[in-house]
Structures are given as structure tokens and as C-alpha cells.
Design an enzyme around this catalytic site. Structure first.
Site, short mmCIF file in Angstrom:
data_model
loop_
_atom_site.label_atom_id
_atom_site.label_comp_id
_atom_site.label_asym_id
_atom_site.label_seq_id
_atom_site.Cartn_x
_atom_site.Cartn_y
_atom_site.Cartn_z
NE ARG A 50 -2.78 0.45 3.42
CZ ARG A 50 -2.08 0.61 4.56
NH1 ARG A 50 -1.37 1.69 4.77
NH2 ARG A 50 -2.12 -0.33 5.49
CE1 TYR A 102 -19.07 11.45 -13.72
CE2 TYR A 102 -17.72 11.37 -11.75
CZ TYR A 102 -18.58 10.75 -12.63
OH TYR A 102 -18.93 9.45 -12.44
CG ASP A 174 -10.99 16.80 -12.99
OD1 ASP A 174 -10.34 16.37 -13.97
OD2 ASP A 174 -11.92 16.17 -12.45
CE LYS A 199 -13.98 9.40 -17.16
NZ LYS A 199 -14.34 8.20 -16.46
#
Ligand code: P1T
Length: 383
Positions: A50, A102, A174, A199
Site C-alpha cells: 500500500r 462531473y 481537474d 479517461k
């Protein structure tokens, strides 16, 4: 490293040196959860996956270089990246954010973070005076997409950076729609850039991932701490796919925007299309600003076809485009924001923003332009 100046060269080579044990030209997938330690307190800098993973580290360094920064942090999704960035703030913090963005980001702010004492003011980020008016003494962050999803509004990043600096707030951008190939928010004064790597960075509609990038050491330390403490990390496979994907990002973006420009022009002239939003059209209200701060206009277009019925007819007729959520893949996608990506936004707000029943969002892929144009033409002819 210093030899890697151009965007495509960086995408192919930064943190992509042949692996030291075998000379493997591509970065191996280190599919492990833990690492053997030589003795107590002595290890190779890798303790637990992690916290540290070599495949993830390579991707993080690579994508940071594409945004012109030193630090990148990978996450399990774009939403996980956004959530972790918001954890830089504490209860009572005020955030000025874009009213158009979004639907999932709106939902995180409105339905989750507001329960933890975060305060949000949603404004039209293309209106600099409106942003200034929304700033309060407790404003800790300005958060924007540009271009916005789905109305393709453009935020003046340099102007936002000046406001953020004056009010001692962080500016978060973003950059999912533009990608670092077309827009570098950090060079315009943003403190943090983030992406839904699902994306364009991924580019092939085959993964979900997110990334946060900064060139500020203080922020990097906090994001690195939160990445490990909160733990919304990807496994090693997504970073490996992303390393493979960004090698062609420059090529893909050229074709995405070439196709988008052609389709936007077609739609603008078509009698059945009421309105087109594409920053590459001179008719776009923020075309000049987009031309100034972006090196191209990207692959995303929104069109208004007048009604739910017309949108449905178009969606049923389209053949090369696929009706699906998401964007940025090599294959062209058609999205109906009201029923798909922006359903979490209240109807009166959607109506005000232009997210109507007749709004369709096109993610123009990299197929042959003639095939995409023929497809749009035949679907529009049925309206
Ligand atoms: O889906 P995920 O990787 O968690 O990313 C969320 C996200 C963040 N920011 C922007 C600008 C986005 O567009 C998204 C996800 N968007 C879609 C799924 C969509 O179809 O618009």
C-alpha cells in the site's frame, strides 16, 4: 532525465529505464503485497505494497513529469484521487467550486463531504468576478474543471491562481478533459492537478484509476501521507497499463481533436443541432481563452438536439459511436448526461446549466474521420 525534453519522449522514457535485474525494457508488474526484510530495521526501501510499489512509483514519476511536476500519486479511481485531495482540508473549510462539473464530483461534495462540515459555493468559474465575490475568510480551496464536464466551459487558470494566492487558498484543477498534452495547469499557477486516469491517460476504456500531481513539496508530503493513511491506492496492474497507455497519449490526442473539430463543425452547420459546445469553434463563448491556455481543444463535444425523444432517436441510430458512460478512449462514445453521468445534479440546477434532456456528449475517438462523420450524419438525418 535531462535528455527527455519533449512530451512524447518523456511519456516513453521518464522512470522507464530498463529494469536492473534482467534488463526488461518494460517496467515489470510487481504483484506483491509485501517485501522480505534482511533483518529487523533493514530493508530495500520497500516494506508494504500500500505504501510502496515499484510499478506504481514508475507511473507516478512518469505522469508527474508530463504535468511538469516532481510528485505524482496514483489512486484507485478519479473519485478516490479527488476525495484524498479534499482531505487536505478540515471541517469548517470553505471551497469555491465550479457549478458545472462531473456529477460524481458534485455528489461527493454535496452528499458526502458536506456531512463532515465542508462548505461549498458553486459558481460559474468562467466569471472571474463571481469567483472573487464567493471568496470568504475561511475559503481554503478553489476547485475547478476546465473544460468542464459536460458544458465545456473554460476557466481562466492564471486568473484563478491569482485569486487563490491572494486569499491563501489552494487552486485545484481537474485536467481530465484536456490532459497534460493540451494544458498544463501547474505552469499557469495551479497548486494541484488531478485526473480521472480512466479517461485519456488510460485511453482504451479498459481501466479505472486516478492521479494527483503537484510541484509543491509541502502538498506532496501531505498527499503522500494521505495516500498511505487512507489507502485508496491502485494495485500494480493499472499503473502498468497506464505506463503503456501514455506512450501514445500525444498521438492519440492529435487524432481525438482532429476528429472533434471536424464533427463540431459538421454539427454547427446541421439544422437538427440546436447548439454545439466545443472550445475549438469560434462561436464558443470562451474560445479565445481556450486558445490562450490550451495548445489544442481536445476531443469532447456537447450538442443540444432539442428533446429527450430526439436524443433517444439519435442514440438508437448511432452505429460507430457506442452509447456508454465515460470518455477519452480510442473508441467514440456517446453519453446522455441527464440519465448517465449527471443524474445526481438536481433538475433545476441542470436546467440552469444547460444539462437538458436533449443534451448529448460526444467523446470523439481515433477512428477514421470519414466513418465518424458518416455515422453522425446518418443519425442526425433521422431527427
Ligand atoms: O470515474 P473515475 O475514474 O472515478 O473519475 C471521476 C471523474 C473525475 N473527473 C472528471 C472530469 C470525470 O469526468 C470523472 C468521471 N467521468 C465520467 C465517468 C463521465 O462519463 O463523465
Amino acid at each position: 532525465m535531462t535528455m527527455y525534453k519533449g512530451f512524447a519522449t518523456k511519456a516513453i522514457h521518464v522512470a522507464q529505464e530498463p529494469e536492473s535485474v534482467t534488463g526488461s525494457v518494460t517496467t515489470p508488474i510487481f504483484q506483491t503485497s509485501t517485501y522480505a526484510q534482511e533483518e529487523i530495521g533493514k530493508h530495500k526501501g520497500f516494506e508494504y505494497a500500500r505504501t510502496q510499489n515499484p510499478t506504481r512509483f514508475a507511473w507516478e514519476k512518469n505522469v508527474a513529469s508530463l504535468e511538469g511536476a516532481r510528485w505524482g500519486y496514483a489512486f484507485g479511481s478519479g473519485m478516490a484521487a479527488i476525495d484524498t485531495v479534499m482531505r487536505l482540508l478540515s471541517s469548517g473549510a470553505h471551497v469555491v467550486c465550479s457549478e458545472d462539473m462531473y456529477g460524481g464530483t458534485f455528489r461527493l461534495f454535496d452528499k458526502v463531504l458536506s456531512r463532515y462540515g465542508y462548505l461549498f459555493s458553486a459558481v460559474d468559474m468562467s466569471d472571474i468576478e463571481a469567483v472573487k465575490a464567493a471568496i470568504r475568510p475561511e475559503t481554503a480551496m478553489i476547485y475547478t474543471e476546465t473544460p468542464t464536464n459536460p458544458m465545456m466551459r473554460i476557466t481562466d487558470i492564471a486568473a484563478m491562481a491569482a485569486i487563490a494566492k491572494e486569499s491563501k487558498a489552494l487552486l485545484v484543477v481537474d485536467n481530465t478533459f484536456a490532459t497534460p498534452y493540451l494544458q498544463k495547469p501547474l505552469s499557469l499557477g495551479a497548486d494541484i492537478v488531478l485526473h480521472s486516469a480512466t479517461k485519456y491517460l488510460g485511453g482504451h476504456s479498459d481501466l479505472v484509476s486516478g492521479v494527483v500531481i503537484t510541484d509543491r513539496e509541502d502538498i506532496a508530503q501531505q498527499i503522500g501521507f494521505l495516500q498511505n493513511a487512507v489507502g485508496a491506492v491502485p494495485g500494480p496492474f493499472e499503473p502498468w497499463l497506464l505506463l503503456r497507455s501514455v506512450k501514445t497519449l500525444a498521438l492519440r490526442m492529435e487524432k481525438h481533436q482532429q476528429n472533434a473539430q471536424a464533427i463540431a463543425q459538421l454539427c454547427e452547420q446541421h439544422p437538427k443541432v440546436h447548439r454545439v459546445w466545443y472550445p475549438g469553434l469560434a462561436s464558443h463563448p470562451h474560445h479565445d481563452l481556450a486558445a490562450k491556455q490550451m495548445s489544442g481543444f481536445g476531443g469532447m463535444i456537447s450538442i443540444e438536439v432539442g428533446s429527450y425523444q430526439q436524443a433517444q432517436t439519435f442514440a438508437r441510430a448511432i452505429k460507430v459511436f457506442t452509447l456508454a458512460e465515460s470518455l477519452g478512449g480510442v473508441e467514440s462514445l456517446l453519453c446522455h448526461p441527464v440519465s448517465m453521468t449527471h443524474g445526481s445534479i438536481p433538475k433545476e440546477k441542470r436546467d440552469r446549466l444547460g444539462i437538458t434532456d436533449g443534451l448529448l456528449r460526444l467523446s470523439c475517438g481515433i477512428e477514421d474521420s470519414e466513418d465518424l462523420i458518416a455515422d453522425i450524419n446518418q443519425a442526425l438525418s433521422l431527427l
